[in-house]
Motif scaffolding. Structure first.
Motif, PDB file in Angstrom:
ATOM      1  N   THR A   1      -3.605   4.896  -2.708  1.00  0.00           N
ATOM      2  CA  THR A   1      -4.681   5.686  -2.115  1.00  0.00           C
ATOM      3  C   THR A   1      -4.369   7.009  -2.212  1.00  0.00           C
ATOM      4  N   PHE A   2      -4.960   7.986  -2.900  1.00  0.00           N
ATOM      5  CA  PHE A   2      -4.565   9.400  -3.473  1.00  0.00           C
ATOM      6  C   PHE A   2      -5.534  10.195  -2.320  1.00  0.00           C
ATOM      7  N   GLY A   3      -5.020  11.226  -1.747  1.00  0.00           N
ATOM      8  CA  GLY A   3      -5.516  12.012  -0.783  1.00  0.00           C
ATOM      9  C   GLY A   3      -5.304  13.323  -0.723  1.00  0.00           C
ATOM     10  N   GLN A   4      -6.127  14.333  -0.375  1.00  0.00           N
ATOM     11  CA  GLN A   4      -5.786  15.710  -0.301  1.00  0.00           C
ATOM     12  C   GLN A   4      -6.619  16.230   1.014  1.00  0.00           C
ATOM     13  N   SER A   5      -5.634  16.979   2.053  1.00  0.00           N
ATOM     14  CA  SER A   5      -6.402  17.701   2.993  1.00  0.00           C
ATOM     15  C   SER A   5      -7.115  18.728   2.782  1.00  0.00           C
TER      16      SER A   5
ATOM     17  N   GLN B   1       0.837  -1.278   0.005  1.00  0.00           N
ATOM     18  CA  GLN B   1      -0.093   0.006  -0.081  1.00  0.00           C
ATOM     19  C   GLN B   1       0.951   1.228   0.033  1.00  0.00           C
ATOM     20  N   VAL B   2       0.314   2.226  -0.611  1.00  0.00           N
ATOM     21  CA  VAL B   2       1.032   3.606  -0.721  1.00  0.00           C
ATOM     22  C   VAL B   2      -0.286   4.643  -0.454  1.00  0.00           C
ATOM     23  N   TYR B   3       0.273   5.750   0.211  1.00  0.00           N
ATOM     24  CA  TYR B   3      -0.770   6.853   0.466  1.00  0.00           C
ATOM     25  C   TYR B   3      -0.099   8.025  -0.190  1.00  0.00           C
ATOM     26  N   ILE B   4      -0.581   8.782  -1.332  1.00  0.00           N
ATOM     27  CA  ILE B   4       0.086   9.646  -2.372  1.00  0.00           C
ATOM     28  C   ILE B   4      -0.772  10.825  -2.104  1.00  0.00           C
ATOM     29  N   ARG B   5      -0.139  11.717  -1.531  1.00  0.00           N
ATOM     30  CA  ARG B   5      -0.673  13.258  -1.443  1.00  0.00           C
ATOM     31  C   ARG B   5      -0.817  13.939  -2.869  1.00  0.00           C
ATOM     32  N   THR B   6      -2.080  14.665  -2.859  1.00  0.00           N
ATOM     33  CA  THR B   6      -2.072  15.603  -4.010  1.00  0.00           C
ATOM     34  C   THR B   6      -2.493  16.701  -3.620  1.00  0.00           C
ATOM     35  N   ASN B   7      -2.507  17.839  -4.749  1.00  0.00           N
ATOM     36  CA  ASN B   7      -2.799  19.215  -4.288  1.00  0.00           C
ATOM     37  C   ASN B   7      -4.301  19.541  -5.201  1.00  0.00           C
ATOM     38  N   ASN B   8      -4.625  18.431  -5.909  1.00  0.00           N
ATOM     39  CA  ASN B   8      -5.975  18.637  -6.811  1.00  0.00           C
ATOM     40  C   ASN B   8      -6.720  17.213  -6.956  1.00  0.00           C
ATOM     41  N   ILE B   9      -7.164  16.954  -5.820  1.00  0.00           N
ATOM     42  CA  ILE B   9      -7.719  15.463  -6.012  1.00  0.00           C
ATOM     43  C   ILE B   9      -8.841  15.397  -7.025  1.00  0.00           C
ATOM     44  N   GLU B  10      -9.710  16.445  -7.289  1.00  0.00           N
ATOM     45  CA  GLU B  10     -10.687  16.235  -8.066  1.00  0.00           C
ATOM     46  C   GLU B  10     -10.384  16.077  -9.542  1.00  0.00           C
ATOM     47  N   GLN B  11      -9.474  17.003  -9.733  1.00  0.00           N
ATOM     48  CA  GLN B  11      -8.498  16.780 -11.241  1.00  0.00           C
ATOM     49  C   GLN B  11      -7.946  15.303 -11.591  1.00  0.00           C
TER      50      GLN B  11
ATOM     51  N   PRO C   1     -13.611  10.742   7.476  1.00  0.00           N
ATOM     52  CA  PRO C   1     -13.772  11.611   8.762  1.00  0.00           C
ATOM     53  C   PRO C   1     -12.440  12.277   9.336  1.00  0.00           C
ATOM     54  N   TRP C   2     -11.310  11.871   8.498  1.00  0.00           N
ATOM     55  CA  TRP C   2     -10.074  12.290   9.291  1.00  0.00           C
ATOM     56  C   TRP C   2      -9.650  13.669   8.460  1.00  0.00           C
ATOM     57  N   GLY C   3     -10.651  14.036   7.694  1.00  0.00           N
ATOM     58  CA  GLY C   3     -10.162  15.650   6.990  1.00  0.00           C
ATOM     59  C   GLY C   3      -9.776  15.253   5.716  1.00  0.00           C
ATOM     60  N   GLN C   4      -9.598  14.271   4.945  1.00  0.00           N
ATOM     61  CA  GLN C   4      -8.934  13.900   3.908  1.00  0.00           C
ATOM     62  C   GLN C   4      -9.895  13.522   2.718  1.00  0.00           C
ATOM     63  N   LYS C   5      -9.977  14.181   1.514  1.00  0.00           N
ATOM     64  CA  LYS C   5     -10.833  13.515   0.581  1.00  0.00           C
ATOM     65  C   LYS C   5      -9.784  12.876  -0.132  1.00  0.00           C
ATOM     66  N   GLU C   6     -10.323  11.343  -0.466  1.00  0.00           N
ATOM     67  CA  GLU C   6      -9.511  10.158  -0.991  1.00  0.00           C
ATOM     68  C   GLU C   6     -10.267   9.559  -1.883  1.00  0.00           C
ATOM     69  N   PHE C   7      -9.620   8.761  -2.795  1.00  0.00           N
ATOM     70  CA  PHE C   7      -9.804   7.502  -3.474  1.00  0.00           C
ATOM     71  C   PHE C   7      -8.825   6.719  -3.811  1.00  0.00           C
ATOM     72  N   SER C   8      -9.103   5.184  -4.170  1.00  0.00           N
ATOM     73  CA  SER C   8      -8.007   4.367  -4.458  1.00  0.00           C
ATOM     74  C   SER C   8      -8.089   3.551  -5.657  1.00  0.00           C
ATOM     75  N   VAL C   9      -7.001   2.931  -6.112  1.00  0.00           N
ATOM     76  CA  VAL C   9      -6.961   2.123  -7.302  1.00  0.00           C
ATOM     77  C   VAL C   9      -5.966   0.844  -6.652  1.00  0.00           C
ATOM     78  N   LEU C  10      -6.129  -0.279  -7.602  1.00  0.00           N
ATOM     79  CA  LEU C  10      -5.361  -1.340  -7.262  1.00  0.00           C
ATOM     80  C   LEU C  10      -4.479  -1.338  -8.646  1.00  0.00           C
ATOM     81  N   ASP C  11      -3.219  -1.774  -8.570  1.00  0.00           N
ATOM     82  CA  ASP C  11      -2.494  -2.032  -9.583  1.00  0.00           C
ATOM     83  C   ASP C  11      -2.602  -3.459 -10.183  1.00  0.00           C
TER      84      ASP C  11
END
Length: 119
Positions: free
Chosen positions: A113-117, A64-74, A96-106
């Motif tokens: 998991t991609f997330g933006q605060s 698993q890897v959590y990747i932060r982004t600054n434009n989750i919608e795009q 609930p922890w204040g991140q907007k997220e989505f995930s994909v499996l390779d």
């Protein structure tokens, strides 16, 4: 003193992994050398490395890897437009922890998991 991190994930087939990350997720190959059994990809400011593990059972892989982004919608829309399959339990939503997220499996069941605060 820590300045960067490059996760290493298992892959069964270098060409399948490379095709997925380049064509579905918009990464590019990092570096000029083509190492047997090893792959490095990058997008923007991140790199992910892969090591060959031909005997990997994807059903037993918990990479698993959590990747932060600054434009989750795009980013999400770009993946949808590219017909990248979103994880069935990982649709874009506010957590609930204040991140907007989505995930994909390779192809080897590594969870990205991609997330933006937004808090």
């Amino acid at each position: 003193m820590l300045i960067d991190i490059n996760p290493k994930l298992p892959m069964r087939n270098k060409e399948i992994t490379k095709t997925f990350y380049l064509q579905k997720l918009g990464f590019k190959v990092f570096g000029n050398a083509d190492y047997d059994g090893y792959l490095m990809v990058e997008r923007d400011k991140i790199q992910i490395h892969f090591f060959e593990f031909k005997e990997l059972n994807p059903k037993e892989n918990y990479g698993q890897v959590y990747i932060r982004t600054n434009n989750i919608e795009q980013l999400y829309q770009a993946f949808i437009n590219n017909k990248t399959e979103i994880h069935p339990n990982g649709a874009l939503k506010m957590k609930p922890w204040g991140q907007k997220e989505f995930s994909v499996l390779d192809p080897d069941n590594n969870l990205l998991t991609f997330g933006q605060s937004l808090g």
